[in-house]
Design a protein around this motif. Structure first.
Motif, mmCIF file in Angstrom:
data_model
loop_
_atom_site.group_PDB
_atom_site.id
_atom_site.type_symbol
_atom_site.label_atom_id
_atom_site.label_comp_id
_atom_site.label_asym_id
_atom_site.label_seq_id
_atom_site.Cartn_x
_atom_site.Cartn_y
_atom_site.Cartn_z
ATOM 1 N N ASP A 190 0.845 -1.190 0.000
ATOM 2 C CA ASP A 190 0.000 0.000 0.000
ATOM 3 C C ASP A 190 0.886 1.249 0.000
ATOM 4 O O ASP A 190 0.415 2.363 0.176
ATOM 5 C CB ASP A 190 -0.936 0.000 1.221
ATOM 6 C CG ASP A 190 -0.187 -0.113 2.548
ATOM 7 O OD1 ASP A 190 1.052 -0.350 2.524
ATOM 8 O OD2 ASP A 190 -0.827 0.018 3.603
ATOM 9 N N GLY A 191 2.183 1.043 -0.215
ATOM 10 C CA GLY A 191 3.150 2.143 -0.182
ATOM 11 C C GLY A 191 3.564 2.586 -1.574
ATOM 12 O O GLY A 191 2.774 2.572 -2.512
ATOM 13 N N THR A 192 4.843 2.959 -1.714
ATOM 14 C CA THR A 192 5.326 3.604 -2.927
ATOM 15 C C THR A 192 5.611 2.628 -4.066
ATOM 16 O O THR A 192 5.682 3.023 -5.219
ATOM 17 C CB THR A 192 6.636 4.356 -2.629
ATOM 18 O OG1 THR A 192 7.626 3.382 -2.229
ATOM 19 C CG2 THR A 192 6.450 5.356 -1.504
ATOM 20 N N GLY A 193 5.869 1.360 -3.742
ATOM 21 C CA GLY A 193 6.231 0.383 -4.769
ATOM 22 C C GLY A 193 7.729 0.337 -5.019
ATOM 23 O O GLY A 193 8.195 -0.322 -5.947
ATOM 24 N N LYS A 194 8.460 1.025 -4.174
ATOM 25 C CA LYS A 194 9.918 1.012 -4.331
ATOM 26 C C LYS A 194 10.553 0.806 -2.964
ATOM 27 O O LYS A 194 10.363 1.628 -2.067
ATOM 28 C CB LYS A 194 10.374 2.334 -4.941
ATOM 29 C CG LYS A 194 11.830 2.327 -5.305
ATOM 30 C CD LYS A 194 12.234 3.522 -6.154
ATOM 31 C CE LYS A 194 13.725 3.482 -6.395
ATOM 32 N NZ LYS A 194 14.379 4.770 -6.255
ATOM 33 N N VAL A 195 11.283 -0.298 -2.795
ATOM 34 C CA VAL A 195 11.919 -0.537 -1.499
ATOM 35 C C VAL A 195 13.335 0.031 -1.488
ATOM 36 O O VAL A 195 13.989 0.130 -2.518
ATOM 37 C CB VAL A 195 11.947 -2.046 -1.136
ATOM 38 C CG1 VAL A 195 10.546 -2.549 -0.868
ATOM 39 C CG2 VAL A 195 12.627 -2.880 -2.216
ATOM 40 N N LYS A 196 13.763 0.383 -0.266
ATOM 41 C CA LYS A 196 15.112 0.934 -0.080
ATOM 42 C C LYS A 196 15.843 0.104 0.963
ATOM 43 O O LYS A 196 15.223 -0.600 1.758
ATOM 44 C CB LYS A 196 15.025 2.377 0.429
ATOM 45 C CG LYS A 196 14.242 3.309 -0.458
ATOM 46 C CD LYS A 196 14.307 4.740 0.107
ATOM 47 C CE LYS A 196 13.284 5.652 -0.537
ATOM 48 N NZ LYS A 196 11.925 5.478 0.005
ATOM 49 N N GLU A 197 17.165 0.232 0.956
ATOM 50 C CA GLU A 197 17.953 -0.495 1.945
ATOM 51 C C GLU A 197 17.814 0.150 3.313
ATOM 52 O O GLU A 197 17.938 1.361 3.455
ATOM 53 C CB GLU A 197 19.432 -0.511 1.526
ATOM 54 C CG GLU A 197 19.668 -1.317 0.266
ATOM 55 C CD GLU A 197 21.149 -1.472 -0.061
ATOM 56 O OE1 GLU A 197 21.970 -0.745 0.528
ATOM 57 O OE2 GLU A 197 21.456 -2.330 -0.910
ATOM 58 N N GLY A 198 17.527 -0.688 4.325
ATOM 59 C CA GLY A 198 17.435 -0.197 5.698
ATOM 60 C C GLY A 198 18.721 -0.488 6.445
ATOM 61 O O GLY A 198 19.718 -0.896 5.850
ATOM 62 N N GLY A 199 18.722 -0.271 7.736
ATOM 63 C CA GLY A 199 19.965 -0.352 8.502
ATOM 64 C C GLY A 199 20.438 -1.754 8.836
ATOM 65 O O GLY A 199 21.624 -2.050 8.715
ATOM 66 N N ASP A 200 19.525 -2.634 9.198
ATOM 67 C CA ASP A 200 19.966 -3.931 9.724
ATOM 68 C C ASP A 200 20.542 -4.819 8.635
ATOM 69 O O ASP A 200 20.049 -4.842 7.508
ATOM 70 C CB ASP A 200 18.781 -4.668 10.373
ATOM 71 C CG ASP A 200 18.341 -3.972 11.648
ATOM 72 O OD1 ASP A 200 19.093 -3.103 12.131
ATOM 73 O OD2 ASP A 200 17.260 -4.306 12.146
ATOM 74 N N GLU A 201 21.570 -5.563 8.988
ATOM 75 C CA GLU A 201 22.211 -6.459 8.021
ATOM 76 C C GLU A 201 22.640 -7.726 8.752
ATOM 77 O O GLU A 201 23.565 -7.703 9.560
ATOM 78 C CB GLU A 201 23.423 -5.740 7.424
ATOM 79 C CG GLU A 201 24.010 -6.426 6.223
ATOM 80 C CD GLU A 201 25.133 -5.593 5.613
ATOM 81 O OE1 GLU A 201 24.856 -4.800 4.695
ATOM 82 O OE2 GLU A 201 26.278 -5.730 6.063
ATOM 83 N N GLU A 202 21.954 -8.806 8.484
ATOM 84 C CA GLU A 202 22.250 -10.087 9.133
ATOM 85 C C GLU A 202 22.597 -11.170 8.123
ATOM 86 O O GLU A 202 22.939 -12.285 8.491
ATOM 87 C CB GLU A 202 21.029 -10.555 9.959
ATOM 88 C CG GLU A 202 20.768 -9.724 11.208
ATOM 89 C CD GLU A 202 21.808 -9.958 12.297
ATOM 90 O OE1 GLU A 202 22.421 -11.038 12.316
ATOM 91 O OE2 GLU A 202 22.013 -9.042 13.123
ATOM 92 N N ILE A 203 22.452 -10.849 6.815
ATOM 93 C CA ILE A 203 22.660 -11.853 5.765
ATOM 94 C C ILE A 203 23.793 -11.401 4.841
ATOM 95 O O ILE A 203 23.874 -10.227 4.471
ATOM 96 C CB ILE A 203 21.350 -12.062 4.958
ATOM 97 C CG1 ILE A 203 20.249 -12.562 5.902
ATOM 98 C CG2 ILE A 203 21.569 -13.065 3.821
ATOM 99 C CD1 ILE A 203 18.888 -12.745 5.234
#
Ligand code: MN
Ligand code: MN
Length: 290
Positions: A190-203
């Motif tokens: 229901d948002g913009t349709g474009k994801v961005k990189e967030g802060g957490d990194e576990e992989i």
């Protein structure tokens, strides 16, 4: 076992552990327990995780997995669970979403989109056509596909190969051929349709197993990852290495290892995901994960 049989066996294990996972998504339940239970069951069934169990919630779309010491539990959230299984490198990749947030229609949108795309798959069909049917299905629900995430081909020990399978109509696609193995994975938001990189990194994944690494600890890390996971993604919580963070930082800075930060929509929005792995046939396809 022939490679195609290994794909099918990975799919069989996937179906089984997905049932386990579904039963563990409820308010108050532990994310870490879900991830570890599923990963253990994959191994007990004779497969191996093709990547860490991804548990992405609410605005998160992908690449979230619990940290080693996580005490997080599910709340009134949208929960995407993405699981990868391989048998000797032949991968089944599929995902489902459980809604605990009161946005059930959003889950239906991605689920119907993947079903509609699977219906269209056969030799000679363009990935562009799959993208169009995914986009139209999700828009039919009044939502938006996540445009900058795509499905993909699956290779031996390779989680993302060509062709990419878009989640929108595109000008040029790739024509599917009999025997191609692809993962189709629409995301609806229901948002913009474009994801961005967030802060957490576990992989993370190893980019260059043969790199010359000077630090002893970092070299040991590369050697053990190369042996256990090759270039498939791994979770930080899977590793038992002194000064792990320092080694990973060092290996990332020299491009020996790549990190995968959580991918997310803007705060306040939701993302659902549905995914299946299919083997393309002359006039249809075999869904290995259903
Ligand atoms: Mn997946
Ligand atoms: Mn996938």
């Amino acid at each position: 076992m022939a490679n195609i049989e290994k794909h099918r066996e990975a799919g069989r294990i996937h179906q089984q552990v997905s049932e386990t996972a579904r039963g563990m998504v409820e308010e108050g339940a532990s994310l870490l327990e879900l991830a570890e239970t599923v990963e253990d069951e994959i191994r007990a069934e004779g497969g191996a995780p093709a990547f860490p169990v991804n548990i992405s919630r609410d605005e998160e779309a992908a690449h979230a997995t619990p940290a080693r010491d996580s005490d997080e539990t599910f709340g009134e959230e949208m929960v995407n669970v993405d699981i990868g299984v391989h048998v000797d490198g032949w991968i089944a990749d599929a995902a489902f979403t459980v809604d605990l947030s009161g946005n059930g229609e959003l889950v239906e949108a991605s689920r119907e989109a993947v079903e509609a795309a699977v219906e269209r798959v056969e030799a000679g069909v363009s990935t562009a056509e799959l993208g169009t049917v995914i986009e139209e299905t999700i828009e039919g629900y009044g939502y938006t596909p996540v445009y900058n995430l795509t499905g993909h081909g699956l290779g031996e020990y390779e989680q993302h190969t060509s062709p990419s399978v878009p989640n929108r109509g595109v000008d040029q696609g790739v024509t599917l051929e009999s025997g191609d193995v692809i993962a189709i994975e629409p995301f609806a938001t229901d948002g913009t349709g474009k994801v961005k990189e967030g802060g957490d990194e576990e992989i993370y994944s190893l980019q260059d197993p043969d790199a010359r690494v000077r630090s002893r600890r970092a070299r040991q890390l590369v050697e053990s990852v190369a042996e256990e996971y090759r270039t498939l993604p791994f979770a930080k919580r899977w590793l038992d290495n002194d000064r792990l963070d320092m080694s990973l930082r060092r290996l990332k800075s020299t491009d020996v290892v790549e990190g995968y930060p959580v991918l997310k929509e803007d705060d306040g929005f939701y993302v659902s995901q549905a995914e299946h792995t299919v083997i393309v046939e002359e006039d249809g396809c075999e869904v290995t994960t259903r």
